[in-house]
Design a protein around this motif. Structure first.
Motif, PDB file in Angstrom:
ATOM      1  N   VAL A  63       0.976  -1.361  -0.034  1.00 22.68           N
ATOM      2  CA  VAL A  63      -0.118   0.028   0.045  1.00 22.68           C
ATOM      3  C   VAL A  63       0.931   1.296   0.084  1.00 22.68           C
ATOM      4  CG1 VAL A  63      -1.556   1.581   1.598  1.00 22.68           C
ATOM      5  CG2 VAL A  63      -2.173  -1.054   0.978  1.00 22.68           C
ATOM      6  N   MET A  64       1.923   1.094   0.775  1.00 21.65           N
ATOM      7  CA  MET A  64       2.818   2.307   0.785  1.00 21.65           C
ATOM      8  C   MET A  64       3.354   2.571  -0.782  1.00 21.65           C
ATOM      9  SD  MET A  64       3.659   3.768   4.021  1.00 21.65           S
ATOM     10  CE  MET A  64       5.308   4.084   4.145  1.00 21.65           C
ATOM     11  N   THR A  65       3.860   1.579  -1.413  1.00 17.66           N
ATOM     12  CA  THR A  65       4.223   1.646  -2.396  1.00 17.66           C
ATOM     13  C   THR A  65       3.354   2.445  -3.581  1.00 17.66           C
ATOM     14  OG1 THR A  65       5.786  -0.136  -2.192  1.00 17.66           O
ATOM     15  CG2 THR A  65       5.517   0.719  -4.429  1.00 17.66           C
ATOM     16  N   ARG A  66       2.042   2.029  -3.378  1.00 14.56           N
ATOM     17  CA  ARG A  66       1.082   2.469  -4.345  1.00 14.56           C
ATOM     18  C   ARG A  66       0.826   3.902  -4.181  1.00 14.56           C
ATOM     19  NH1 ARG A  66      -3.250   1.645  -7.666  1.00 14.56           N
ATOM     20  NH2 ARG A  66      -1.751  -0.026  -8.523  1.00 14.56           N
ATOM     21  N   TRP A 113      -6.846  -3.348   3.956  1.00 15.65           N
ATOM     22  CA  TRP A 113      -7.423  -4.138   3.054  1.00 15.65           C
ATOM     23  C   TRP A 113      -8.752  -3.782   2.234  1.00 15.65           C
ATOM     24  CZ3 TRP A 113      -5.199  -8.527   1.780  1.00 15.65           C
ATOM     25  CH2 TRP A 113      -4.613  -9.326   2.744  1.00 15.65           C
ATOM     26  N   GLN A 114      -9.451  -2.680   2.286  1.00 14.72           N
ATOM     27  CA  GLN A 114     -10.202  -2.065   1.794  1.00 14.72           C
ATOM     28  C   GLN A 114      -9.448  -1.305   0.645  1.00 14.72           C
ATOM     29  OE1 GLN A 114     -12.967   0.175   4.359  1.00 14.72           O
ATOM     30  NE2 GLN A 114     -14.324  -1.625   4.315  1.00 14.72           N
ATOM     31  N   TYR A 115      -8.492  -0.624   0.921  1.00 19.19           N
ATOM     32  CA  TYR A 115      -7.627   0.024  -0.131  1.00 19.19           C
ATOM     33  C   TYR A 115      -7.072  -1.089  -1.132  1.00 19.19           C
ATOM     34  CZ  TYR A 115      -4.478   3.674  -1.761  1.00 19.19           C
ATOM     35  OH  TYR A 115      -3.987   4.763  -2.780  1.00 19.19           O
ATOM     36  N   ILE A 116      -6.691  -1.951  -0.748  1.00 24.37           N
ATOM     37  CA  ILE A 116      -6.116  -3.056  -1.852  1.00 24.37           C
ATOM     38  C   ILE A 116      -7.247  -3.332  -2.634  1.00 24.37           C
ATOM     39  CG2 ILE A 116      -5.325  -5.389  -1.729  1.00 24.37           C
ATOM     40  CD1 ILE A 116      -3.817  -5.055   0.516  1.00 24.37           C
ATOM     41  N   ALA A 117      -8.401  -3.569  -1.908  1.00 23.34           N
ATOM     42  CA  ALA A 117      -9.427  -3.992  -3.010  1.00 23.34           C
ATOM     43  C   ALA A 117     -10.022  -2.860  -3.939  1.00 23.34           C
ATOM     44  CB  ALA A 117     -10.696  -4.285  -2.028  1.00 23.34           C
ATOM     45  N   MET A 118      -9.967  -1.567  -3.288  1.00 20.52           N
ATOM     46  CA  MET A 118     -10.369  -0.564  -4.287  1.00 20.52           C
ATOM     47  C   MET A 118      -9.455  -0.375  -5.284  1.00 20.52           C
ATOM     48  SD  MET A 118     -10.831   3.562  -2.749  1.00 20.52           S
ATOM     49  CE  MET A 118      -9.144   3.944  -2.945  1.00 20.52           C
ATOM     50  N   GLU A 119      -8.018  -0.420  -4.864  1.00 19.85           N
ATOM     51  CA  GLU A 119      -7.084  -0.235  -5.972  1.00 19.85           C
ATOM     52  C   GLU A 119      -6.758  -1.157  -6.785  1.00 19.85           C
ATOM     53  OE1 GLU A 119      -5.127   2.859  -6.434  1.00 19.85           O
ATOM     54  OE2 GLU A 119      -6.845   3.641  -5.433  1.00 19.85           O
ATOM     55  N   LEU A 137      -5.042  -4.144  -6.208  1.00 22.19           N
ATOM     56  CA  LEU A 137      -3.512  -4.056  -5.825  1.00 22.19           C
ATOM     57  C   LEU A 137      -3.266  -5.677  -5.787  1.00 22.19           C
ATOM     58  CD1 LEU A 137      -2.483  -1.707  -3.490  1.00 22.19           C
ATOM     59  CD2 LEU A 137      -2.546  -1.549  -5.769  1.00 22.19           C
ATOM     60  N   GLU A 138      -2.178  -6.211  -6.528  1.00 21.79           N
ATOM     61  CA  GLU A 138      -1.670  -7.549  -6.316  1.00 21.79           C
ATOM     62  C   GLU A 138      -0.987  -7.750  -5.000  1.00 21.79           C
ATOM     63  OE1 GLU A 138       0.125  -9.616  -9.418  1.00 21.79           O
ATOM     64  OE2 GLU A 138      -0.271  -8.016 -10.776  1.00 21.79           O
ATOM     65  N   ILE A 139      -1.170  -8.894  -4.317  1.00 18.71           N
ATOM     66  CA  ILE A 139      -0.649  -9.217  -3.062  1.00 18.71           C
ATOM     67  C   ILE A 139      -0.068 -10.611  -3.069  1.00 18.71           C
ATOM     68  CG2 ILE A 139      -1.755  -7.694  -1.657  1.00 18.71           C
ATOM     69  CD1 ILE A 139      -3.726  -9.826  -0.879  1.00 18.71           C
ATOM     70  N   PRO A 140       0.872 -10.855  -2.437  1.00 24.58           N
ATOM     71  CA  PRO A 140       1.349 -12.469  -2.178  1.00 24.58           C
ATOM     72  C   PRO A 140       0.287 -13.272  -1.909  1.00 24.58           C
ATOM     73  CG  PRO A 140       2.897 -10.976  -0.948  1.00 24.58           C
ATOM     74  CD  PRO A 140       1.514 -10.285  -1.283  1.00 24.58           C
ATOM     75  N   SER A 141       0.481 -14.420  -2.625  1.00 21.13           N
ATOM     76  CA  SER A 141      -0.418 -15.650  -2.302  1.00 21.13           C
ATOM     77  C   SER A 141      -0.636 -15.921  -0.912  1.00 21.13           C
ATOM     78  CB  SER A 141      -0.246 -16.668  -3.382  1.00 21.13           C
ATOM     79  OG  SER A 141       1.058 -17.331  -2.973  1.00 21.13           O
ATOM     80  N   THR A 179     -10.644 -14.869  -1.036  1.00 20.64           N
ATOM     81  CA  THR A 179     -10.694 -13.625  -1.916  1.00 20.64           C
ATOM     82  C   THR A 179     -10.568 -12.575  -1.137  1.00 20.64           C
ATOM     83  OG1 THR A 179     -13.327 -13.456  -1.613  1.00 20.64           O
ATOM     84  CG2 THR A 179     -12.437 -14.907  -3.432  1.00 20.64           C
ATOM     85  N   LEU A 180     -10.596 -11.390  -1.558  1.00 23.01           N
ATOM     86  CA  LEU A 180     -10.224  -9.998  -0.827  1.00 23.01           C
ATOM     87  C   LEU A 180     -11.405  -9.934  -0.053  1.00 23.01           C
ATOM     88  CD1 LEU A 180      -8.383  -7.639  -3.189  1.00 23.01           C
ATOM     89  CD2 LEU A 180      -7.506  -8.623  -1.071  1.00 23.01           C
ATOM     90  N   GLU A 181     -12.671 -10.066  -0.666  1.00 24.58           N
ATOM     91  CA  GLU A 181     -14.038  -9.869  -0.011  1.00 24.58           C
ATOM     92  C   GLU A 181     -14.094 -10.617   1.138  1.00 24.58           C
ATOM     93  OE1 GLU A 181     -13.689 -10.017  -3.414  1.00 24.58           O
ATOM     94  OE2 GLU A 181     -14.048  -7.963  -3.934  1.00 24.58           O
TER      95      GLU A 181
END
Length: 301
Positions: A42-45, A195-201, A203-207, A263-265
């Motif tokens: 998130v910081m990188t984004r 988590w909501q920001y990752i979903a909104m944007e 963003l890919e995250i590690p599996s 899933t993110l949701e």
């Protein structure tokens, strides 16, 4: 994708971007500490957005314990290549080999504390005067004592009782020779916000953050994943469990949680009902009531 109330996320984003731009204005050699975990992603984004269309004006730096989850390292390298940014790596193993740090003994020796030595060495080597970190105030009680600009003395140490006030968003970056700052742009965020920001944007995250089957040993209530860094004690055995990781750190002390969230949701729904902080599964934080604060005073993230 689920619909979220985005207003507060946009406010948090704007605050973080303001802080990053303030650092670029006040400091000469900033660096973004990057672990490959969700907070540093998130910081990188945020850094991308803060300086777009130019590239972020500072490198990423990973303090590599050598006890990483392979999924995290693979993701780190993939993201750095995609962004075209500079990645610096500080090796805890090199600090041990040079006699600057001493490996812990026991069945699952943690290197989390040893990161401090490597981190401070790299800050001095490259002359960094500000280091972005992804600490949030809901993680652990010592984190809640931080300011956005966290002053560190010439030895890299932090004094929680002598921090500078930050009234009306006035951020004081004055320092003496040899001192530096840790900067925490997402201090006001929660795990849910991340988590909501990752979903909104998108963003890919590690599996490793998603539910999967893994060999696990339950050690003192901490679910440790099978790895070459852990030695089974008498009476212990690995069992297969469906788990995911809420936080990514040293594999020897970062516990998993049993979870069906794929899933993110589903992760967001799970976090909403959680009653234990994400660091509640970190064995190194359980060593004493003030384990995190003691490490931070010594120069930890």
């Amino acid at each position: 994708m689920a619909s979220y109330n985005l207003t507060h996320l946009k406010q948090l984003e704007a605050e973080a971007i303001f802080i990053m731009r303030e650092v670029a204005a006040q400091f000469e050699r900033p660096v973004l500490l990057f672990s490959g975990g969700k907070d540093s992603i998130v910081m990188t984004r945020l850094a991308e957005k803060a300086f777009y269309p130019a590239k972020m004006p500072f490198p990423l730096m990973h303090i590599d314990t050598g006890h990483n989850f392979k999924e995290t390292i693979e993701f780190r390298d993939k993201l750095v290549k995609k962004l075209g940014v500079q990645l610096l790596v500080g090796s805890v193993q090199e600090s041990i080999d040079q006699g600057k740090a001493q490996e812990e003994k026991g069945p699952n020796p943690s290197r989390n504390g040893l990161q401090t030595i490597t981190l401070l060495d790299k800050i001095e080597e490259y002359g960094f005067d500000a280091a972005f970190g992804g600490a949030r105030r809901d993680e652990e009680k010592a984190r809640a004592k931080e300011r956005f600009f966290s002053h560190r003395d010439e030895f890299g140490q932090w004094d929680p009782k002598n921090q500078r006030p930050e009234l009306w968003n006035l951020l004081n970056g004055r320092k003496n020779q040899g001192e530096h700052f840790r900067v925490f742009p997402i201090s006001n965020w929660t795990e849910m916000d991340v988590w909501q920001y990752i979903a909104m944007e998108g963003l890919e995250i590690p599996s490793i953050y998603f539910s999967h089957e893994r060999d696990i040993v339950n050690r003192g209530g901490v679910l440790l994943a099978k790895s070459e860094f852990i030695t089974l004690m008498d009476g212990e055995e690995y069992v297969k469990k469906v788990v995911r990781f809420r936080t990514v750190g040293d594999a020897s002390c970062t516990g998993a949680v049993e979870s069906p969230a794929k899933t993110l949701e589903e992760i967001i729904q799970e976090v909403a009902s959680a009653r234990v902080t994400e660091r509640g599964g970190r064995a190194d934080d359980k060593r004493s009531e003030a384990a995190m604060e003691d490490r931070k005073k010594q120069g930890y993230f």
